[in-house]
Scaffold this motif. Structure first.
Motif, PDB file in Angstrom:
ATOM      1  N   ARG A 151      30.723  37.394  20.161  1.00  0.00           N
ATOM      2  CA  ARG A 151      31.062  36.963  21.519  1.00  0.00           C
ATOM      3  C   ARG A 151      32.548  36.639  21.621  1.00  0.00           C
ATOM      4  O   ARG A 151      33.110  35.962  20.762  1.00  0.00           O
ATOM      5  CB  ARG A 151      30.257  35.730  21.916  1.00  0.00           C
ATOM      6  CG  ARG A 151      30.464  35.331  23.375  1.00  0.00           C
ATOM      7  CD  ARG A 151      29.724  34.058  23.734  1.00  0.00           C
ATOM      8  NE  ARG A 151      30.423  32.870  23.237  1.00  0.00           N
ATOM      9  CZ  ARG A 151      30.275  31.658  23.774  1.00  0.00           C
ATOM     10  NH1 ARG A 151      29.447  31.472  24.790  1.00  0.00           N
ATOM     11  NH2 ARG A 151      30.919  30.623  23.265  1.00  0.00           N
ATOM     12  N   TYR A 152      33.166  37.143  22.703  1.00  0.00           N
ATOM     13  CA  TYR A 152      34.566  36.841  22.987  1.00  0.00           C
ATOM     14  C   TYR A 152      34.651  36.089  24.314  1.00  0.00           C
ATOM     15  O   TYR A 152      34.159  36.561  25.343  1.00  0.00           O
ATOM     16  CB  TYR A 152      35.390  38.128  23.074  1.00  0.00           C
ATOM     17  CG  TYR A 152      35.389  38.945  21.804  1.00  0.00           C
ATOM     18  CD1 TYR A 152      36.133  38.536  20.698  1.00  0.00           C
ATOM     19  CD2 TYR A 152      34.652  40.116  21.701  1.00  0.00           C
ATOM     20  CE1 TYR A 152      36.136  39.280  19.522  1.00  0.00           C
ATOM     21  CE2 TYR A 152      34.646  40.860  20.539  1.00  0.00           C
ATOM     22  CZ  TYR A 152      35.390  40.443  19.452  1.00  0.00           C
ATOM     23  OH  TYR A 152      35.381  41.187  18.295  1.00  0.00           O
ATOM     24  N   ARG A 153      35.276  34.925  24.285  1.00  0.00           N
ATOM     25  CA  ARG A 153      35.492  34.141  25.503  1.00  0.00           C
ATOM     26  C   ARG A 153      36.707  34.687  26.239  1.00  0.00           C
ATOM     27  O   ARG A 153      37.748  34.956  25.634  1.00  0.00           O
ATOM     28  CB  ARG A 153      35.692  32.668  25.154  1.00  0.00           C
ATOM     29  CG  ARG A 153      34.503  32.047  24.424  1.00  0.00           C
ATOM     30  CD  ARG A 153      34.874  30.697  23.831  1.00  0.00           C
ATOM     31  NE  ARG A 153      35.310  29.767  24.867  1.00  0.00           N
ATOM     32  CZ  ARG A 153      35.967  28.632  24.618  1.00  0.00           C
ATOM     33  NH1 ARG A 153      36.325  28.325  23.356  1.00  0.00           N
ATOM     34  NH2 ARG A 153      36.315  27.832  25.612  1.00  0.00           N
ATOM     35  N   VAL A 154      36.567  34.842  27.561  1.00  0.00           N
ATOM     36  CA  VAL A 154      37.629  35.450  28.363  1.00  0.00           C
ATOM     37  C   VAL A 154      37.987  34.544  29.536  1.00  0.00           C
ATOM     38  O   VAL A 154      37.103  34.040  30.250  1.00  0.00           O
ATOM     39  CB  VAL A 154      37.195  36.833  28.902  1.00  0.00           C
ATOM     40  CG1 VAL A 154      38.198  37.357  29.929  1.00  0.00           C
ATOM     41  CG2 VAL A 154      37.036  37.824  27.750  1.00  0.00           C
ATOM     42  N   ARG A 155      39.282  34.338  29.738  1.00  0.00           N
ATOM     43  CA  ARG A 155      39.806  33.672  30.928  1.00  0.00           C
ATOM     44  C   ARG A 155      40.961  34.494  31.471  1.00  0.00           C
ATOM     45  O   ARG A 155      41.633  35.209  30.725  1.00  0.00           O
ATOM     46  CB  ARG A 155      40.272  32.244  30.605  1.00  0.00           C
ATOM     47  CG  ARG A 155      39.135  31.301  30.210  1.00  0.00           C
ATOM     48  CD  ARG A 155      39.634  29.903  29.914  1.00  0.00           C
ATOM     49  NE  ARG A 155      38.542  29.048  29.457  1.00  0.00           N
ATOM     50  CZ  ARG A 155      38.697  27.802  29.029  1.00  0.00           C
ATOM     51  NH1 ARG A 155      39.913  27.265  28.979  1.00  0.00           N
ATOM     52  NH2 ARG A 155      37.642  27.100  28.622  1.00  0.00           N
ATOM     53  N   TYR A 156      41.213  34.363  32.783  1.00  0.00           N
ATOM     54  CA  TYR A 156      42.303  35.082  33.429  1.00  0.00           C
ATOM     55  C   TYR A 156      43.481  34.138  33.613  1.00  0.00           C
ATOM     56  O   TYR A 156      43.298  32.945  33.896  1.00  0.00           O
ATOM     57  CB  TYR A 156      41.861  35.633  34.781  1.00  0.00           C
ATOM     58  CG  TYR A 156      40.632  36.516  34.691  1.00  0.00           C
ATOM     59  CD1 TYR A 156      40.724  37.844  34.317  1.00  0.00           C
ATOM     60  CD2 TYR A 156      39.362  35.999  34.983  1.00  0.00           C
ATOM     61  CE1 TYR A 156      39.593  38.648  34.238  1.00  0.00           C
ATOM     62  CE2 TYR A 156      38.228  36.796  34.909  1.00  0.00           C
ATOM     63  CZ  TYR A 156      38.349  38.109  34.534  1.00  0.00           C
ATOM     64  OH  TYR A 156      37.224  38.899  34.446  1.00  0.00           O
ATOM     65  N   GLU A 157      44.670  34.677  33.488  1.00  0.00           N
ATOM     66  CA  GLU A 157      45.869  33.835  33.561  1.00  0.00           C
ATOM     67  C   GLU A 157      46.009  33.134  34.914  1.00  0.00           C
ATOM     68  O   GLU A 157      46.569  32.040  34.992  1.00  0.00           O
ATOM     69  CB  GLU A 157      47.121  34.670  33.306  1.00  0.00           C
ATOM     70  CG  GLU A 157      47.385  35.748  34.349  1.00  0.00           C
ATOM     71  CD  GLU A 157      48.741  36.415  34.167  1.00  0.00           C
ATOM     72  OE1 GLU A 157      49.574  35.850  33.415  1.00  0.00           O
ATOM     73  OE2 GLU A 157      48.963  37.483  34.754  1.00  0.00           O
ATOM     74  N   ASP A 158      45.478  33.738  35.984  1.00  0.00           N
ATOM     75  CA  ASP A 158      45.621  33.163  37.316  1.00  0.00           C
ATOM     76  C   ASP A 158      44.296  32.630  37.861  1.00  0.00           C
ATOM     77  O   ASP A 158      44.086  32.580  39.071  1.00  0.00           O
ATOM     78  CB  ASP A 158      46.231  34.185  38.284  1.00  0.00           C
ATOM     79  CG  ASP A 158      45.573  35.557  38.179  1.00  0.00           C
ATOM     80  OD1 ASP A 158      44.625  35.701  37.377  1.00  0.00           O
ATOM     81  OD2 ASP A 158      46.010  36.477  38.895  1.00  0.00           O
ATOM     82  N   GLY A 159      43.398  32.242  36.972  1.00  0.00           N
ATOM     83  CA  GLY A 159      42.181  31.572  37.411  1.00  0.00           C
ATOM     84  C   GLY A 159      40.974  32.486  37.484  1.00  0.00           C
ATOM     85  O   GLY A 159      41.081  33.712  37.407  1.00  0.00           O
ATOM     86  N   PRO A 160      39.765  31.883  37.646  1.00  0.00           N
ATOM     87  CA  PRO A 160      38.512  32.646  37.650  1.00  0.00           C
ATOM     88  C   PRO A 160      38.448  33.658  38.785  1.00  0.00           C
ATOM     89  O   PRO A 160      39.041  33.465  39.848  1.00  0.00           O
ATOM     90  CB  PRO A 160      37.439  31.555  37.832  1.00  0.00           C
ATOM     91  CG  PRO A 160      38.094  30.298  37.404  1.00  0.00           C
ATOM     92  CD  PRO A 160      39.530  30.439  37.781  1.00  0.00           C
ATOM     93  N   ARG A 161      37.698  34.725  38.546  1.00  0.00           N
ATOM     94  CA  ARG A 161      37.527  35.759  39.571  1.00  0.00           C
ATOM     95  C   ARG A 161      36.311  36.614  39.233  1.00  0.00           C
ATOM     96  O   ARG A 161      35.815  36.610  38.107  1.00  0.00           O
ATOM     97  CB  ARG A 161      38.776  36.628  39.701  1.00  0.00           C
ATOM     98  CG  ARG A 161      39.244  37.291  38.435  1.00  0.00           C
ATOM     99  CD  ARG A 161      40.739  37.557  38.498  1.00  0.00           C
ATOM    100  NE  ARG A 161      41.471  36.333  38.743  1.00  0.00           N
ATOM    101  CZ  ARG A 161      42.103  36.066  39.895  1.00  0.00           C
ATOM    102  NH1 ARG A 161      42.126  36.928  40.875  1.00  0.00           N
ATOM    103  NH2 ARG A 161      42.745  34.928  40.049  1.00  0.00           N
ATOM    104  N   ASN A 162      35.857  37.322  40.224  1.00  0.00           N
ATOM    105  CA  ASN A 162      34.727  38.232  40.054  1.00  0.00           C
ATOM    106  C   ASN A 162      35.235  39.576  39.529  1.00  0.00           C
ATOM    107  O   ASN A 162      36.323  40.023  39.888  1.00  0.00           O
ATOM    108  CB  ASN A 162      34.013  38.421  41.391  1.00  0.00           C
ATOM    109  CG  ASN A 162      32.701  39.160  41.254  1.00  0.00           C
ATOM    110  OD1 ASN A 162      32.124  39.216  40.175  1.00  0.00           O
ATOM    111  ND2 ASN A 162      32.218  39.724  42.343  1.00  0.00           N
ATOM    112  N   ALA A 163      34.446  40.222  38.682  1.00  0.00           N
ATOM    113  CA  ALA A 163      34.849  41.520  38.142  1.00  0.00           C
ATOM    114  C   ALA A 163      33.610  42.312  37.777  1.00  0.00           C
ATOM    115  O   ALA A 163      32.563  41.745  37.460  1.00  0.00           O
ATOM    116  CB  ALA A 163      35.753  41.348  36.925  1.00  0.00           C
ATOM    117  N   GLU A 164      33.747  43.646  37.817  1.00  0.00           N
ATOM    118  CA  GLU A 164      32.632  44.519  37.462  1.00  0.00           C
ATOM    119  C   GLU A 164      33.035  45.661  36.548  1.00  0.00           C
ATOM    120  O   GLU A 164      32.203  46.504  36.227  1.00  0.00           O
ATOM    121  CB  GLU A 164      31.973  45.092  38.728  1.00  0.00           C
ATOM    122  CG  GLU A 164      31.257  44.050  39.560  1.00  0.00           C
ATOM    123  CD  GLU A 164      30.354  44.671  40.626  1.00  0.00           C
ATOM    124  OE1 GLU A 164      30.075  45.873  40.537  1.00  0.00           O
ATOM    125  OE2 GLU A 164      29.941  43.935  41.533  1.00  0.00           O
TER     126      GLU A 164
END
Length: 353
Positions: A151-164
């Motif tokens: 498992r790899y934990r992922v965060r975005y530099e500019d905050g949470p968002r939806n993705a597909e």
């Protein structure tokens, strides 16, 4: 793209939510009212017959097992990945041990033969502080089995968002995610090497359309991003996308997935729903990956006396200029324009209210 209850996202929960909800409603209305529009040269490759696969949300062509495609359900299923052959029959179900997906949205194949399942959906407009990628080795034998996953934990530099959309580059192995929170989504680049011991921060490197899936070509020289009705082709150079232009995309019930064929010469588009079809659409001109284009140019054309094409051999079609569609999409374009117009109207009214 469904909530954990299996319903389409509810509109009216923030600007991004209203946008996503309006799009979902438009999709359903148009799917009910319009006849399917076939992309030029397309054909149905197979129909997914497994009654368990009702929300196929990702698609990855196996290189280890020719004619096999990996897929998974959107949500409300479990830690399952399915191998489907070219007849639509499920030939293996892989269970990820100890994994409880929240909203799995994409699957991609890495250069070392690992599969990555992307639990990156967030239909609550960026409510999750982090999302996850699960990596496991593509099985050597196709049979039902349970495997361990990293498992790899992922965060975005500019905050949470939806993705597909998750795309693993087939040469560098670097992970990319395309978000869909905004009217214009973002392409995010992961670290050069993912770490399982800490948080992996993804950085925005480009603006991209509002999409539901994406894929790199097998040689890594092309990137394709698709939405419900539209798809875009990009040349991948120096770690960044350069837009080539629009692609033919079939009209599907709820177009959710795309992958390149192993030879790079065509795309396979998938959809959610029971008995959903996977449609193959050939590529040409600038849309062909570099390796496929080189093979095409290296293939000699039979010549008739005098140097012209041999009788019965069609002349090669001219390459499509960058930035323009490869062929006329007729009704498909009208449908897409209608969707965009409807969304723009809804979004403006919501913004002004």
């Amino acid at each position: 793209m469904r909530t954990r209850t299996g319903r389409l996202p509810r509109p009216g929960t923030g600007a991004a939510g209203r946008w996503g909800g309006a799009l979902a409603a438009a999709v359903l209305l148009l799917a009910a009212a319009a006849a399917p529009v076939a992309a030029e040269g397309s054909r149905t490759e197979f129909t997914i017959a497994d009654p368990r696969i009702t929300e196929s949300s990702g698609l990855a062509a196996s290189l280890r097992h020719p004619g096999v495609y990996w897929t998974h359900n959107d949500s409300d299923d479990g830690p399952y990945v399915y191998a489907v052959d070219s007849t639509g029959r499920t030939v293996a179900t892989v269970t990820l041990r100890g994994v409880k997906p929240r909203d799995a949205e994409a699957i991609s194949l890495g250069p070392d033969g690992s599969l990555y399942l992307a639990d990156i959906g967030d239909n609550l407009d960026g409510s999750w502080s982090e999302v996850w990628l699960y990596r496991f080795a593509e099985p050597a034998d196709l049979h039902d089995q349970t495997v361990d996953a990293t498992r790899y934990r992922v965060r975005y530099e500019d905050g949470p968002r939806n993705a597909e959309a998750l795309m693993i580059h087939p040469v560098t192995g670097r992970a990319y995610i395309a978000s869909k929170n905004e009217r214009t989504g973002g392409l995010y680049q992961g670290p050069e090497t993912l770490t399982a011991s800490g948080v992996n921060t993804f950085h925005r490197i480009a603006d991209v359309p509002w999409i539901t899936d994406g894929a790199f070509s097998p040689d890594g020289t092309r990137l394709v991003l698709r939405g419900y009705f539209l798809a875009e082709s990009y040349r991948w150079k120096d770690g960044a996308p350069q837009r080539i232009g629009a692609l033919d995309v079939p009209f599907q019930r709820q177009g959710e997935s795309v992958t390149f064929a192993p030879d790079g010469r065509s795309l396979l588009y998938g959809s959610e729903g029971r008995n959903s079809t996977v449609v193959r659409v050939p590529l040409s001109g600038d849309r062909l990956p570099d390796s496929a284009a080189a093979q095409t140019s290296a293939t000699p054309t039979p010549s008739a006396p005098g140097g012209g094409p041999a009788s019965g051999t069609p002349a090669a079609a001219p390459a499509t200029p960058a930035g323009k569609a490869g062929s006329s999409r007729g009704t498909g374009i009208l449908v897409a324009v209608g969707v965009v117009a409807l969304l723009a109207l809804v979004f403006r009214r919501r913004r002004s209210s």
